[in-house]
Design a protein around this motif. Structure first.
Motif, PDB file in Angstrom:
ATOM      1  N   ILE A  37       0.848  -1.186   0.000  1.00 61.27           N
ATOM      2  CA  ILE A  37       0.000   0.000   0.000  1.00 61.27           C
ATOM      3  C   ILE A  37       0.883   1.235   0.000  1.00 61.27           C
ATOM      4  N   ILE A  38       0.669   2.065  -0.993  1.00 58.48           N
ATOM      5  CA  ILE A  38       1.480   3.270  -1.115  1.00 58.48           C
ATOM      6  C   ILE A  38       0.591   4.492  -1.007  1.00 58.48           C
ATOM      7  N   VAL A 193     -13.230   0.819   5.980  1.00 60.13           N
ATOM      8  CA  VAL A 193     -13.349  -0.099   4.837  1.00 60.13           C
ATOM      9  C   VAL A 193     -11.998  -0.245   4.141  1.00 60.13           C
ATOM     10  N   MET A 194     -11.295   0.868   4.008  1.00 58.79           N
ATOM     11  CA  MET A 194      -9.992   0.810   3.343  1.00 58.79           C
ATOM     12  C   MET A 194      -8.983   0.025   4.176  1.00 58.79           C
ATOM     13  N   LYS A 195      -9.079   0.188   5.497  1.00 59.04           N
ATOM     14  CA  LYS A 195      -8.162  -0.563   6.373  1.00 59.04           C
ATOM     15  C   LYS A 195      -8.387  -2.060   6.240  1.00 59.04           C
ATOM     16  N   ARG A 196      -9.679  -2.436   6.169  1.00 63.97           N
ATOM     17  CA  ARG A 196      -9.985  -3.858   6.030  1.00 63.97           C
ATOM     18  C   ARG A 196      -9.405  -4.410   4.726  1.00 63.97           C
ATOM     19  N   LEU A 197      -9.499  -3.612   3.683  1.00 64.72           N
ATOM     20  CA  LEU A 197      -8.911  -4.026   2.408  1.00 64.72           C
ATOM     21  C   LEU A 197      -7.408  -4.224   2.559  1.00 64.72           C
ATOM     22  N   ALA A 198      -6.792  -3.315   3.314  1.00 69.07           N
ATOM     23  CA  ALA A 198      -5.349  -3.404   3.538  1.00 69.07           C
ATOM     24  C   ALA A 198      -5.005  -4.703   4.255  1.00 69.07           C
ATOM     25  N   GLU A 199      -5.841  -5.064   5.226  1.00 69.29           N
ATOM     26  CA  GLU A 199      -5.597  -6.297   5.972  1.00 69.29           C
ATOM     27  C   GLU A 199      -5.723  -7.519   5.075  1.00 69.29           C
ATOM     28  N   GLU A 200      -6.547  -7.392   4.025  1.00 69.66           N
ATOM     29  CA  GLU A 200      -6.710  -8.513   3.083  1.00 69.66           C
ATOM     30  C   GLU A 200      -5.640  -8.501   1.993  1.00 69.66           C
ATOM     31  N   HIS A 201      -4.633  -7.632   2.170  1.00 70.45           N
ATOM     32  CA  HIS A 201      -3.487  -7.545   1.255  1.00 70.45           C
ATOM     33  C   HIS A 201      -3.857  -7.149  -0.163  1.00 70.45           C
ATOM     34  N   MET A 202      -4.815  -6.258  -0.273  1.00 69.74           N
ATOM     35  CA  MET A 202      -5.103  -5.660  -1.569  1.00 69.74           C
ATOM     36  C   MET A 202      -3.981  -4.676  -1.890  1.00 69.74           C
ATOM     37  N   ILE A 206      -2.944   5.201  -2.759  1.00 67.84           N
ATOM     38  CA  ILE A 206      -3.870   6.117  -2.101  1.00 67.84           C
ATOM     39  C   ILE A 206      -3.356   7.549  -2.198  1.00 67.84           C
ATOM     40  N   VAL A 207      -4.121   8.382  -2.895  1.00 62.60           N
ATOM     41  CA  VAL A 207      -3.837   9.819  -2.883  1.00 62.60           C
ATOM     42  C   VAL A 207      -4.713  10.417  -1.804  1.00 62.60           C
ATOM     43  N   THR A 208      -4.124  11.100  -0.857  1.00 58.05           N
ATOM     44  CA  THR A 208      -4.930  11.520   0.297  1.00 58.05           C
ATOM     45  C   THR A 208      -4.411  12.790   0.962  1.00 58.05           C
ATOM     46  N   HIS A 209      -5.291  13.414   1.742  1.00 55.57           N
ATOM     47  CA  HIS A 209      -4.911  14.534   2.598  1.00 55.57           C
ATOM     48  C   HIS A 209      -4.860  14.100   4.058  1.00 55.57           C
ATOM     49  N   GLU A 210      -5.245  12.832   4.304  1.00 54.68           N
ATOM     50  CA  GLU A 210      -5.334  12.331   5.674  1.00 54.68           C
ATOM     51  C   GLU A 210      -3.989  11.759   6.097  1.00 54.68           C
ATOM     52  N   MET A 211      -3.162  12.610   6.696  1.00 50.97           N
ATOM     53  CA  MET A 211      -1.809  12.176   7.043  1.00 50.97           C
ATOM     54  C   MET A 211      -1.817  11.026   8.049  1.00 50.97           C
ATOM     55  N   GLY A 212      -2.687  11.148   9.043  1.00 54.53           N
ATOM     56  CA  GLY A 212      -2.736  10.119  10.080  1.00 54.53           C
ATOM     57  C   GLY A 212      -3.099   8.768   9.489  1.00 54.53           C
ATOM     58  N   PHE A 213      -4.107   8.777   8.648  1.00 54.27           N
ATOM     59  CA  PHE A 213      -4.553   7.544   8.023  1.00 54.27           C
ATOM     60  C   PHE A 213      -3.449   6.968   7.130  1.00 54.27           C
ATOM     61  N   ALA A 214      -2.826   7.855   6.341  1.00 56.92           N
ATOM     62  CA  ALA A 214      -1.760   7.405   5.436  1.00 56.92           C
ATOM     63  C   ALA A 214      -0.640   6.735   6.233  1.00 56.92           C
ATOM     64  N   ARG A 215      -0.337   7.325   7.362  1.00 57.89           N
ATOM     65  CA  ARG A 215       0.749   6.801   8.182  1.00 57.89           C
ATOM     66  C   ARG A 215       0.392   5.427   8.767  1.00 57.89           C
ATOM     67  N   VAL A 217      -1.818   3.171   7.608  1.00 57.86           N
ATOM     68  CA  VAL A 217      -2.198   2.067   6.741  1.00 57.86           C
ATOM     69  C   VAL A 217      -1.128   1.689   5.726  1.00 57.86           C
ATOM     70  N   SER A 218      -0.248   2.638   5.360  1.00 57.41           N
ATOM     71  CA  SER A 218       0.576   2.342   4.190  1.00 57.41           C
ATOM     72  C   SER A 218       1.942   1.754   4.530  1.00 57.41           C
ATOM     73  N   ASP A 219       2.515   1.080   3.515  1.00 60.59           N
ATOM     74  CA  ASP A 219       3.846   0.498   3.643  1.00 60.59           C
ATOM     75  C   ASP A 219       4.913   1.477   3.182  1.00 60.59           C
ATOM     76  N   TRP A 220       4.504   2.428   2.365  1.00 56.90           N
ATOM     77  CA  TRP A 220       5.445   3.344   1.751  1.00 56.90           C
ATOM     78  C   TRP A 220       4.726   4.650   1.493  1.00 56.90           C
ATOM     79  N   ALA A 221       5.397   5.756   1.683  1.00 58.27           N
ATOM     80  CA  ALA A 221       4.744   7.047   1.469  1.00 58.27           C
ATOM     81  C   ALA A 221       5.593   7.916   0.549  1.00 58.27           C
ATOM     82  N   MET A 222       4.901   8.674  -0.288  1.00 61.27           N
ATOM     83  CA  MET A 222       5.605   9.551  -1.230  1.00 61.27           C
ATOM     84  C   MET A 222       5.083  10.966  -1.067  1.00 61.27           C
ATOM     85  N   PHE A 223       6.000  11.925  -1.167  1.00 65.59           N
ATOM     86  CA  PHE A 223       5.580  13.323  -1.156  1.00 65.59           C
ATOM     87  C   PHE A 223       5.835  13.906  -2.537  1.00 65.59           C
TER      88      PHE A 223
END
Lengths: 259, 218, 217
Positions: A37-38, A193-202, A206-215, A217-223
């Motif tokens: 998840i990026i 819902v997105m977190k559950r998808l992450a747990e299922e290894h989808m 994700i393009v987002t403004h939600e820094m907390g969520f991005a941090r 849920v994701s394996d890698w982050a890009m600025f």
């Protein structure tokens, strides 16, 4: 697992995109491995949405190449109908979720989810219904199956939109600011819902403004800023100890505006 | 008012009103296909085709229906086009309303939010399937309303075929005035028939509109 | 088939007279129907029912029946009681027809303007009538301009219908020429071209007027 590391699920090489004289993507390289998840963050106008839309080929890129599970998405060698057929096939393997949901208002919730499998994969009505109900169950909206989009809240709409995208059993899910248009109290249900998808290894981008969520849920982050990837790292590192001045400024400004 | 005269002439006027309905309905039917063709041609890959469709629409909309009717009926034989008055009314009516209708259809299609198109394409639907399953069902309501307005214009325009002696409502009204010398009776009855026809069309359009937009209040 | 446009050239002065008549009729009808439409709209909105109901009935009647039927009624119908020259019948008939259409537009724009502006104006101390005449109507007029333009463009095409009651406008003049030369195709094509040019000019004029009206709005 060696196979997975050899062919990334999504790969971009030197992708460039211009709108008139303005270059919005200035040569982007990106690799997303299977099940990873990026998150992509950045100010508006940084090109992050354009990047996501380019992967789905809603934007036609000018240079570079995009690969989905080893198959080339952009095919300069194909013209007209041949390209149509190719891209329609490619898109069936990608799920896209939009900021403004774009649910089909003339179809019920269930029909929104089942339309693509029925018409594109020829799934019969009963199996499509089962699949649709199963997906609506997963996003917690089985009781809204016969409701029409106009009667749903923003959060519910977005959950249906996610179910709709999942119905084609995509290899990757693309989220284009999926929670930006939502009232603050509705953001969480979509994030769940997105977190559950992450747990299922989808595999997800994700393009987002939600820094907390991005941090979280994701394996890698890009600025991204000004059409380039300024910095990328593990989310923990990027969000707490960014290397670049621009990333630092952006995060500080963003946190200030949220406080 | 001479009521007995009105009763006496009403069968003749009803028959003529039916000709008005007949000619307009046929023109609307063929006009629909002409309009759909024009809309398709305007999205053609080839510039000359698009240009031709636009030119046709512009010329038809830029010249009077009456002149078009006279040109085809009286001028047609010069290029080997001989049509009886009724057929001429249907053909000119269809080609005329088709041009207007194509603009109405295009407008309705363009009124659908572009996000709908993107969502459909992102699922893997092609251009045609997107039009069929997503765009047209949503454009249908507006399209039906605009076609209704055009149908009413078509009905009113059909009075002009009286000039090439099709025995429709306006023709019959004029003739009966000449033979009965009771213009008020004849014309109020004819006007009433036009009003009935137009309101019937409006009713049908409203029903179709509600059916097409049922999803908005379900 | 063989085309011969030389009769068209021979009869060009005749056609030009027709063009002149068409444009003149168009001008008179435009002025009459716009001013008249404005007056009808104001009366039907701001008077007692006894006055405005008959008016609304006539607007409705002119809009739901064909122009030609209205012209025939005025010409052949009323002609049995009083003798009115065809040109008067034609101009009045077309004028009333479009007066109804224009009034319909004015009624809608006046309503839309007075929704917000009426209260604002009254709160500034303008009286009821002052508000209507100085605030509402002028704004409603500018707001109506695009649709009025459309109506007038349609109206000019409808002038061709006046030939049916023998008014010597463009179509009638060419029918005269056709009756002498037996060249209907050539003449009607010519008329179509002339009408198309008039239409192009009117559309250009419309967008010019709309730009000016937009500034005043």
């Amino acid at each position: 697992m060696t196979q997975a590391t050899e062919t990334p699920m999504v790969e971009l090489k030197g992708v460039k995109k211009r709108f008139g004289n303005l270059e919005v993507l200035k040569g982007i390289d990106l690799k997303v491995d299977r099940g990873k998840i990026i998150s992509i963050i950045g100010p508006s106008g940084s090109g992050k949405s354009t990047l996501l839309r380019s992967i789905n080929y809603l934007e036609v890129i000018d240079e570079g190449s995009i690969l989905l599970d080893g198959a080339q998405v952009n095919r300069p060698d194909l013209k007209g109908l041949a390209f149509e057929r190719h891209i329609n096939h490619i898109r069936q393997n990608m799920g896209m979720v939009f900021q403004h949901f774009n649910l089909f208002p003339h179809l019920s919730t269930l029909e929104n989810v089942t339309l693509a499998p029925r018409k594109l994969k020829g799934v019969d009505a009963r199996s499509a219904r089962e699949l649709g109900m199963d997906l609506l169950e997963r996003v917690g909206l089985a009781d809204k199956a016969s409701a029409y989009p106009s009667s749903l809240s923003g959060g519910q709409k977005q959950r249906v939109a996610i179910a709709r995208a999942l119905a084609m059993r995509p290899k990757v899910m693309l989220f284009d600011e999926a929670t930006s248009a939502l009232d603050p109290e509705l953001v969480e249900e979509v994030n769940q819902v997105m977190k559950r998808l992450a747990e299922e290894h989808m595999t997800m981008l994700i393009v987002t403004h939600e820094m907390g969520f991005a941090r979280d849920v994701s394996d890698w982050a890009m600025f991204m800023d000004g059409g380039v990837v300024v910095e990328e790292n593990t989310p923990d590192r990027l969000f707490t100890h960014p290397d670049q001045e621009r990333t630092c400024n952006f995060l500080r400004k963003h946190l200030a505006s949220q406080a | 008012m001479d009521i007995s005269l009105m009763i006496e002439i009403s069968p003749l006027l009803v028959k003529a009103a039916w000709v008005t309905v007949d000619i307009s309905a046929r023109a609307l039917f063929f006009g629909f296909f002409i309009a759909a063709t024009l809309v398709t041609l305007r999205t053609s890959r080839f510039l000359p085709v698009r240009w031709l469709a636009r030119a046709y629409i512009s010329v038809v909309r830029g010249t009077p229906y009456f002149v078009q009717l006279l040109l085809v009926f009286y001028g047609g034989p010069a290029i080997g086009l001989r049509l009886d008055p009724f057929t001429c009314g249907v053909v000119v009516g269809a080609f005329n309303i088709g041009a207007y209708m194509s603009e109405a259809m295009r407008g309705a299609i363009e009124s659908v939010d572009s996000g709908q198109n993107e969502a459909s394409r992102s699922l893997g639907f092609g251009r045609l399937a997107t039009l069929q399953y997503i765009v047209l069902p949503q454009a249908a309501g507006l399209m039906i309303r605009s076609i209704g307005v055009l149908a009413i214009i078509l009905i009113k325009n059909s009075s002009l075929v009286s000039i090439i002696s099709v025995v429709e409502l306006t023709y019959q009204a004029q003739r009966l005035t000449g033979s009965t010398y009771k213009p008020l009776e004849v014309f109020s009855l004819s006007a009433l028939m036009y009003i009935v026809i137009i309101y019937a069309v409006m009713g049908i359009i409203e029903l179709l509109y509600r059916r097409a937009t049922r999803y908005t209040y379900l | 088939m063989e085309f011969d446009f030389s009769p068209v050239i021979t009869y060009f002065p005749t056609l030009l007279k027709g063009v002149g008549a068409t444009l003149l009729i168009g001008l008179v009808v435009a002025i009459m129907s716009i001013i008249g439409g404005q007056i009808v709209a104001v009366i039907s909105l701001y008077t007692r029912k006894a006055v405005n109901w008959p008016l609304r009935f006539f607007i409705w009647l002119f809009m739901t029946t064909p122009l030609l039927l209205q012209l025939y009624f005025l010409y052949f119908g009323l002609g049995q009681w009083i003798l009115i020259p065809a040109i008067v019948v034609g101009v009045l008939g077309l004028g009333f027809h479009y007066m109804a259409y224009n009034a319909d537009i004015f009624i809608a724009t006046i309503k839309s303007v007075s929704n917000g502006q009426y209260e604002a104006s009254r709160s500034l101390g303008f009286g009821h009538y002052a508000t209507i005449f100085y605030i509402v109507i002028p704004q409603a007029f500018y707001r109506a301009v695009p649709q009025l333009g459309n109506n007038m463009i349609i109206m000019v095409k409808d002038i061709s219908v006046l030939s049916a009651i023998g008014i010597a406008e463009l179509v009638y003049m060419s029918q005269y020429a056709i009756s002498v030369t037996f060249r209907p195709f050539e003449f009607y094509i010519t008329i179509a071209v002339v009408y198309y040019l008039i239409n192009v000019l009117m559309e250009a004029g419309q967008s010019w007027v709309e730009r000016r009206a937009a500034i005043r709005k």
